[in-house]
Scaffold this motif. Structure first.
Motif, PDB file in Angstrom:
ATOM      1  N   SER A   4      42.370  40.413  16.258  1.00  0.00           N
ATOM      2  CA  SER A   4      41.966  41.273  17.361  1.00  0.00           C
ATOM      3  C   SER A   4      41.589  40.489  18.621  1.00  0.00           C
ATOM      4  O   SER A   4      41.740  40.997  19.714  1.00  0.00           O
ATOM      5  CB  SER A   4      40.831  42.188  16.936  1.00  0.00           C
ATOM      6  N   SER A   5      41.171  39.259  18.488  1.00  0.00           N
ATOM      7  CA  SER A   5      40.789  38.514  19.679  1.00  0.00           C
ATOM      8  C   SER A   5      42.002  38.114  20.513  1.00  0.00           C
ATOM      9  O   SER A   5      41.885  37.831  21.689  1.00  0.00           O
ATOM     10  CB  SER A   5      39.974  37.282  19.304  1.00  0.00           C
ATOM     11  N   ASP A   6      43.201  38.103  19.887  1.00  0.00           N
ATOM     12  CA  ASP A   6      44.423  37.785  20.631  1.00  0.00           C
ATOM     13  C   ASP A   6      45.031  39.019  21.273  1.00  0.00           C
ATOM     14  O   ASP A   6      45.982  38.915  22.023  1.00  0.00           O
ATOM     15  CB  ASP A   6      45.509  37.218  19.695  1.00  0.00           C
ATOM     16  N   SER A   7      44.540  40.185  20.901  1.00  0.00           N
ATOM     17  CA  SER A   7      45.259  41.380  21.328  1.00  0.00           C
ATOM     18  C   SER A   7      44.560  42.026  22.501  1.00  0.00           C
ATOM     19  O   SER A   7      43.383  41.827  22.740  1.00  0.00           O
ATOM     20  CB  SER A   7      45.385  42.330  20.155  1.00  0.00           C
ATOM     21  N   ARG A   8      45.339  42.788  23.221  1.00  0.00           N
ATOM     22  CA  ARG A   8      44.822  43.283  24.482  1.00  0.00           C
ATOM     23  C   ARG A   8      44.070  44.603  24.369  1.00  0.00           C
ATOM     24  O   ARG A   8      44.217  45.347  23.401  1.00  0.00           O
ATOM     25  CB  ARG A   8      45.973  43.427  25.474  1.00  0.00           C
ATOM     26  N   GLY A   9      43.314  44.896  25.398  1.00  0.00           N
ATOM     27  CA  GLY A   9      42.630  46.179  25.505  1.00  0.00           C
ATOM     28  C   GLY A   9      43.580  47.223  26.078  1.00  0.00           C
ATOM     29  O   GLY A   9      44.675  46.899  26.533  1.00  0.00           O
ATOM     30  N   ALA A  10      43.146  48.466  26.054  1.00  0.00           N
ATOM     31  CA  ALA A  10      43.966  49.577  26.546  1.00  0.00           C
ATOM     32  C   ALA A  10      43.519  49.976  27.949  1.00  0.00           C
ATOM     33  O   ALA A  10      42.333  49.913  28.271  1.00  0.00           O
ATOM     34  CB  ALA A  10      43.837  50.769  25.604  1.00  0.00           C
ATOM     35  N   LEU A  11      44.500  50.385  28.749  1.00  0.00           N
ATOM     36  CA  LEU A  11      44.206  50.894  30.087  1.00  0.00           C
ATOM     37  C   LEU A  11      44.291  52.420  30.047  1.00  0.00           C
ATOM     38  O   LEU A  11      45.382  52.992  29.927  1.00  0.00           O
ATOM     39  CB  LEU A  11      45.196  50.301  31.099  1.00  0.00           C
ATOM     40  N   ILE A  12      43.133  53.025  30.090  1.00  0.00           N
ATOM     41  CA  ILE A  12      43.047  54.475  29.909  1.00  0.00           C
ATOM     42  C   ILE A  12      42.510  55.115  31.186  1.00  0.00           C
ATOM     43  O   ILE A  12      41.467  54.699  31.706  1.00  0.00           O
ATOM     44  CB  ILE A  12      42.129  54.804  28.712  1.00  0.00           C
ATOM     45  N   VAL A  13      43.228  56.083  31.691  1.00  0.00           N
ATOM     46  CA  VAL A  13      42.880  56.704  32.969  1.00  0.00           C
ATOM     47  C   VAL A  13      42.532  58.174  32.767  1.00  0.00           C
ATOM     48  O   VAL A  13      43.203  58.881  32.013  1.00  0.00           O
ATOM     49  CB  VAL A  13      44.068  56.563  33.955  1.00  0.00           C
ATOM     50  N   LEU A  14      41.480  58.614  33.431  1.00  0.00           N
ATOM     51  CA  LEU A  14      41.150  60.047  33.464  1.00  0.00           C
ATOM     52  C   LEU A  14      41.512  60.598  34.826  1.00  0.00           C
ATOM     53  O   LEU A  14      41.162  59.997  35.845  1.00  0.00           O
ATOM     54  CB  LEU A  14      39.656  60.257  33.201  1.00  0.00           C
ATOM     55  N   GLU A  15      42.225  61.707  34.827  1.00  0.00           N
ATOM     56  CA  GLU A  15      42.621  62.345  36.080  1.00  0.00           C
ATOM     57  C   GLU A  15      42.293  63.826  36.025  1.00  0.00           C
ATOM     58  O   GLU A  15      42.119  64.405  34.942  1.00  0.00           O
ATOM     59  CB  GLU A  15      44.130  62.162  36.326  1.00  0.00           C
ATOM     60  N   GLY A  16      42.255  64.425  37.199  1.00  0.00           N
ATOM     61  CA  GLY A  16      42.041  65.873  37.281  1.00  0.00           C
ATOM     62  C   GLY A  16      41.477  66.250  38.629  1.00  0.00           C
ATOM     63  O   GLY A  16      41.131  65.385  39.436  1.00  0.00           O
ATOM     64  N   LEU A  17      41.380  67.547  38.855  1.00  0.00           N
ATOM     65  CA  LEU A  17      40.822  68.059  40.112  1.00  0.00           C
ATOM     66  C   LEU A  17      39.344  67.687  40.215  1.00  0.00           C
ATOM     67  O   LEU A  17      38.710  67.371  39.204  1.00  0.00           O
ATOM     68  CB  LEU A  17      40.926  69.591  40.139  1.00  0.00           C
ATOM     69  N   ASP A  18      38.812  67.763  41.409  1.00  0.00           N
ATOM     70  CA  ASP A  18      37.374  67.599  41.580  1.00  0.00           C
ATOM     71  C   ASP A  18      36.671  68.659  40.726  1.00  0.00           C
ATOM     72  O   ASP A  18      37.119  69.797  40.634  1.00  0.00           O
ATOM     73  CB  ASP A  18      37.010  67.755  43.070  1.00  0.00           C
ATOM     74  N   ARG A  19      35.587  68.271  40.062  1.00  0.00           N
ATOM     75  CA  ARG A  19      34.771  69.133  39.188  1.00  0.00           C
ATOM     76  C   ARG A  19      35.440  69.450  37.845  1.00  0.00           C
ATOM     77  O   ARG A  19      35.043  70.420  37.185  1.00  0.00           O
ATOM     78  CB  ARG A  19      34.373  70.469  39.876  1.00  0.00           C
ATOM     79  N   CYS A  20      36.408  68.654  37.426  1.00  0.00           N
ATOM     80  CA  CYS A  20      37.051  68.947  36.135  1.00  0.00           C
ATOM     81  C   CYS A  20      36.260  68.376  34.963  1.00  0.00           C
ATOM     82  O   CYS A  20      36.558  68.693  33.813  1.00  0.00           O
ATOM     83  CB  CYS A  20      38.482  68.409  36.114  1.00  0.00           C
ATOM     84  N   GLY A  21      35.274  67.518  35.236  1.00  0.00           N
ATOM     85  CA  GLY A  21      34.456  66.955  34.169  1.00  0.00           C
ATOM     86  C   GLY A  21      34.807  65.523  33.800  1.00  0.00           C
ATOM     87  O   GLY A  21      34.302  64.990  32.815  1.00  0.00           O
ATOM     88  N   LYS A  22      35.629  64.884  34.595  1.00  0.00           N
ATOM     89  CA  LYS A  22      36.067  63.511  34.308  1.00  0.00           C
ATOM     90  C   LYS A  22      34.922  62.535  34.182  1.00  0.00           C
ATOM     91  O   LYS A  22      34.920  61.684  33.305  1.00  0.00           O
ATOM     92  CB  LYS A  22      36.916  62.959  35.470  1.00  0.00           C
ATOM     93  N   THR A  23      33.982  62.644  35.106  1.00  0.00           N
ATOM     94  CA  THR A  23      32.940  61.630  35.154  1.00  0.00           C
ATOM     95  C   THR A  23      32.046  61.686  33.914  1.00  0.00           C
ATOM     96  O   THR A  23      31.754  60.644  33.314  1.00  0.00           O
ATOM     97  CB  THR A  23      32.148  61.742  36.467  1.00  0.00           C
TER      98      THR A  23
END
Ligand code: NYM
Length: 212
Positions: A4-23
């Motif tokens: 696991s120390s050789d392997s990479r992390g994931a790039l995960i993105v949250l998207e949506g309209l303002d007030r969708c609850g992303k934060t």
């Protein structure tokens, strides 16, 4: 596993309209992954801490006025200035949960009438997310959630246009989640998808660039 120390992390993105609850969902995800012992950080765009970010922040607060193309390029520059750090974090095994990314950039600017292809071009070469979690809510329902703030773009008519633009951007990396469900149910769906994604990245899924 001991690779696991050789392997990479994931790039995960949250998207949506303002007030969708992303934060709130991104902080829940952070806690959840930390609780499982993963190396993880949560980021957000715009990153208002840099000098470009301060120009963006002042624009959003209506304290400055900029041409639509100019502010678009500043949002993009604000991602470019974090690109190398993003790459080194991912390669050293840290998963990043990012609240808004290039899709916000394109959706909000094209909602103003800018050409979508033009909007996408400065994002070319940024790292491509492994997973985009789109928190789906109608503009009307989002507006009912305690109302919008004072910032630019936080108006129902504009959010309707943003929603249409987002629809044109979804690709195979997107997972659309019903953001009107109770907060715990949304979280459950997110955590399941995210764990899958983290495992795939660990196993060596290549890190790609926009646009896919
Ligand atoms: N926004 C955000 C853009 O217009 N372009 C971008 O590239 C990004 C990342 O900024 N209404 C808009 C969407 C939001 C606003 O975001 C500020 P937040 O998540 O409220 O800080």
């Amino acid at each position: 596993n001991n690779h696991s120390s050789d392997s990479r992390g994931a790039l995960i993105v949250l998207e949506g309209l303002d007030r969708c609850g992303k934060t709130s969902q991104s902080s829940r995800l952070l806690q959840y992954l930390e609780g499982l012992g993963h190396a993880v950080e949560s980021w957000r765009f715009p990153d208002r801490t840099t000098s470009v970010g301060q120009m963006i922040s002042s624009y959003l607060a209506n304290k400055s006025h900029l041409d639509d193309h100019t502010i678009h390029l500043l949002f993009s520059a604000n991602r470019w200035e974090k690109r190398s750090l993003m790459e080194s974090k991912l390669k050293s095994g840290t998963t990043l949960i990012i609240d808004r990314y290039s899709y916000s950039g394109v959706a909000f600017s094209s909602a103003k009438g800018l050409d979508m292809k033009w909007c996408k071009s400065p994002e070319m070469g940024l790292l491509a997310p492994d997973l985009v979690l789109y928190l789906d809510i109608s503009p009307e329902k989002a507006a009912e959630r305690g109302g919008y703030g004072e910032e630019r773009y936080e108006q129902l008519e504009f959010q309707k246009k943003v929603a249409q633009s987002y629809k044109m951007l979804s690709d195979a990396s997107w997972k659309i989640i019903d953001a009107t469900l109770p907060i715990e149910d949304v979280e459950k769906q997110l955590t399941e998808t995210v764990l899958d994604c983290v495992a795939t990245c660990r196993k060596g899924k290549p890190l790609l660039e926009l646009w896919l």
